[in-house]
Write an enzyme that holds these catalytic residues in place. Structure first.
Site, short mmCIF file in Angstrom:
data_model
loop_
_atom_site.label_atom_id
_atom_site.label_comp_id
_atom_site.label_asym_id
_atom_site.label_seq_id
_atom_site.Cartn_x
_atom_site.Cartn_y
_atom_site.Cartn_z
N GLY A 59 0.83 -1.20 0.00
CA GLY A 59 0.00 0.00 0.00
C GLY A 59 0.86 1.24 0.00
O GLY A 59 2.03 1.19 0.39
N CYS A 86 5.10 -6.26 1.93
CA CYS A 86 5.36 -4.83 2.06
C CYS A 86 4.49 -4.21 3.16
O CYS A 86 4.69 -4.48 4.34
CB CYS A 86 5.20 -4.13 0.72
SG CYS A 86 5.93 -2.47 0.68
N TYR A 87 3.47 -3.42 2.80
CA TYR A 87 2.57 -2.86 3.81
C TYR A 87 1.94 -3.99 4.62
O TYR A 87 1.79 -3.90 5.84
CB TYR A 87 1.49 -2.03 3.12
CG TYR A 87 0.54 -1.30 4.05
CD1 TYR A 87 0.72 0.05 4.36
CD2 TYR A 87 -0.56 -1.96 4.62
CE1 TYR A 87 -0.16 0.73 5.20
CE2 TYR A 87 -1.44 -1.30 5.46
CZ TYR A 87 -1.24 0.05 5.74
OH TYR A 87 -2.12 0.70 6.58
N HIS A 173 8.58 -7.32 -2.88
CA HIS A 173 7.42 -7.65 -3.71
C HIS A 173 7.71 -8.88 -4.58
O HIS A 173 8.28 -8.76 -5.66
CB HIS A 173 7.05 -6.46 -4.62
CG HIS A 173 6.43 -5.32 -3.88
ND1 HIS A 173 5.08 -5.24 -3.65
CD2 HIS A 173 6.98 -4.22 -3.30
CE1 HIS A 173 4.81 -4.13 -2.97
NE2 HIS A 173 5.95 -3.49 -2.74
N GLU A 175 5.60 -10.52 -6.25
CA GLU A 175 4.65 -10.60 -7.36
C GLU A 175 5.18 -9.93 -8.63
O GLU A 175 4.68 -10.20 -9.73
CB GLU A 175 3.31 -9.99 -6.98
CG GLU A 175 3.28 -8.48 -6.78
CD GLU A 175 3.68 -8.03 -5.38
OE1 GLU A 175 3.30 -6.91 -5.00
OE2 GLU A 175 4.39 -8.78 -4.68
N ASP A 231 -10.39 -5.94 -25.65
CA ASP A 231 -11.24 -5.81 -24.46
C ASP A 231 -12.68 -5.50 -24.83
O ASP A 231 -13.61 -6.20 -24.42
CB ASP A 231 -10.69 -4.72 -23.53
CG ASP A 231 -9.27 -5.00 -23.07
OD1 ASP A 231 -8.87 -6.18 -23.07
OD2 ASP A 231 -8.56 -4.04 -22.72
N LYS A 370 -5.48 -8.89 -19.13
CA LYS A 370 -5.45 -8.89 -20.59
C LYS A 370 -5.27 -10.28 -21.19
O LYS A 370 -5.98 -10.66 -22.13
CB LYS A 370 -4.32 -7.97 -21.08
CG LYS A 370 -4.21 -7.87 -22.60
CD LYS A 370 -5.31 -7.03 -23.21
CE LYS A 370 -5.06 -5.57 -22.99
NZ LYS A 370 -6.02 -4.72 -23.73
#
Length: 515
Positions: A59, A86-87, A173, A175, A231, A370
């Site tokens: 965050g 993290c946060y 992180h 991810e 999309d 996507k």
């Protein structure tokens, strides 16, 4: 049959939905929820999914900052495995009586962690790992029931685990692709700690998207803004399945499109077999954008004008609903979630006016990324050239022109876009390796020499990136020969251009688009 799921608590971090995407990559359903979800609400979700674990996202705020997001402390001791990132790492540590303080040195970007104990989520990692950091606070100390697993030169508790409960925290992180073994860390949590099983597939959820769209719209008519991208085309295919001939596709020619784009979109609508209406609003958009230089203001103006044009187009067909091809990255970058920082308003999310006259806005793809959308598009039988088209921003070339937008600049950029695309697409291997490539008309003018005389003209920037889901991206190591050819053509075929530069910035810290 209930599928295994990981809940991702959203503390407003820009990578929150990337965490969810990484979980889905492993065949596990991920559900993004607000950080202040109650224990009772988690239990209720457990009736729908087998909740195997919880990941606390990063965050933008300090946990001590006024208005900073919190969570229900009871969830921590519920027995469900938790990984704080993290946060999430900091708030989990603080709730477990650890000490979190403002760091003397903020860490943003690549860093190295020293793994003291490769167990739990760190199983199989080396003594020294390259990771991606983005934080201003650190966990300074933890109580005796928590074991420190990793440190950095700046962070004494870079990773920890609880000795009696399945609770873990990491300051970096995992991810983002910039963390070399981030995928291994997440797999350790998902499969090693949570014992989840791969039982979910996005394509198998298409029936749910169709039924949900049909339920919302009911017996009313709807229009969809067809932009020509995968999309909006996939959203149109879902809506067509849901409500049939009560759907009308509306293409708004903003005057901000790529070369020959209106003709391509009309052919696309024919392939989708939906009713089609084209509206030329180019003069309106240019008039509203006159004198505007701020990118956020541009996006909001474009969002407002789009809605007004759609509202006008809907009157003749009595359409009560507007359908949009909004996807996950659009929503998170627009700061939709509580506590999230605004990166840029997408014209179909943060750029929408508050006084929308439609009964409702329907977004069938709002929870998808996507590549997941592309899989659905292929399932609907869309041709590959449509499915894998270059992503193009909703505000069009307006956000690839730095500064004020006018007809002259649009024509210059249209030519530049065409040249860049033509040269890259000559090499199929290069083209297929790229997520996105385009030209930017910078707000800079430079001195050059043309025809043995002084010239003063525009600087074009070329942008080409590789990515999987647009949440993170790496700049492309473009072959020098291709760059040279593009530069030569841009400066010789467009008289107003005297200089060409190449953007070598990853996302983060930049975004893919310049504005």
């Amino acid at each position: 049959m209930k599928v295994d799921a990981i809940l991702v608590f959203n503390f407003g971090g820009q990578y929150c939905h990337l965490i969810g995407r990484r979980v889905r990559d492993n065949g596990i359903y991920s559900e993004i929820v607000q950080s202040d979800i109650s224990l009772e609400e988690v239990i209720e979700l457990g009736k729908k999914y087998n909740i195997k674990g919880i990941i606390l996202s990063g965050g933008p705020l300090s946990i001590y900052e006024k208005g900073a997001p919190t969570m229900d402390k009871r969830i921590i001791h519920s027995g469900v495995p938790i990984l704080g990132i993290c946060y999430g790492h900091q708030i989990l540590a603080s709730y477990l009586d650890g000490k979190v303080v403002k760091s003397e040195k903020k860490e943003y970007g690549p860093s190295y962690v020293h793994i003291d104990k490769a167990v739990g989520v760190l199983k199989g990692l080396a003594e020294k790992e390259e990771v991606w950091m983005s934080h201003g606070d650190i966990v300074l100390s933890v109580p005796k029931e928590i074991e420190t697993l990793a440190t950095t030169d700046n962070c004494p508790v870079a990773a920890f685990m609880h000795t009696a409960q399945p609770l873990y925290g990491v300051q970096w992180h995992p991810e983002v692709i910039h963390t070399k073994n981030g995928e291994k860390l997440l797999k350790n949590f998902i499969f090693g700690v949570c014992k989840a099983e791969s039982t979910w597939d996005a394509e198998e959820s298409v029936t749910r998207y169709i039924e949900e769209t049909r339920r919302i719209i009911g017996d009313d008519n709807a229009i969809i803004g067809l932009s020509g991208g995968v999309d909006s085309s996939t959203a149109a295919a879902i809506a067509a399945k849901a409500i049939g001939d009560r759907l009308t596709a509306v293409f708004v020619d903003t005057g901000l499109m790529r070369k020959r784009e209106p003709e391509k979109i009309k052919r696309m609508a024919e392939k989708l077999r939906v009713k089609f209406v084209s509206v030329d609003a180019s003069e309106t958009f240019l008039r509203e954008l006159k004198g505007v230089t701020d990118p956020e203001e541009k996006r909001k103006i474009i969002g407002r004008v789009f809605i007004r044009v759609f509202e006008e187009a809907s009157k003749g067909i009595d359409a009560k609903y507007l359908i949009q091809g909004t996807i996950y990255p659009d929503r998170i970058e627009s700061g939709e979630s509580k506590g999230a920082s605004l990166i840029k308003s997408h014209h179909n999310v943060g750029g929408l006016p508050k006084d929308v006259k439609f009964k409702g806005i329907v977004e069938p793809l709002k929870d998808l990324y996507k590549d997941e959308v592309r899989k659905l598009a292929l399932r609907f039988g869309m041709p590959e050239d449509m499915v894998y088209r270059q992503p193009f921003p909703g505000p069009g070339l307006a956000v690839r022109i730095i500064g004020e937008v006018d007809k002259e600049k649009l024509e210059i950029l249209r030519k530049a876009e065409s040249i860049v695309s033509e040269e890259i697409e000559k090499d199929a291997k290069l083209r297929d390796s790229l997520w996105q490539y385009f030209a930017v008309l910078t707000g800079i003018k430079s001195i050059g020499v043309k025809g043995d005389g002084r010239a003063y003209g525009y600087v074009i920037a070329i942008r080409a990136v590789e990515s999987k889901d647009a949440m993170t991206a790496n700049f492309t190591r473009m072959p020098y020969g291709v760059l040279e050819t593009m530069s030569t053509r841009l400066t010789s075929e467009i008289p107003e251009v005297v200089r060409v530069v190449y953007d070598i910035t990853d996302k983060p810290p930049s975004t893919i688009e310049w504005e």
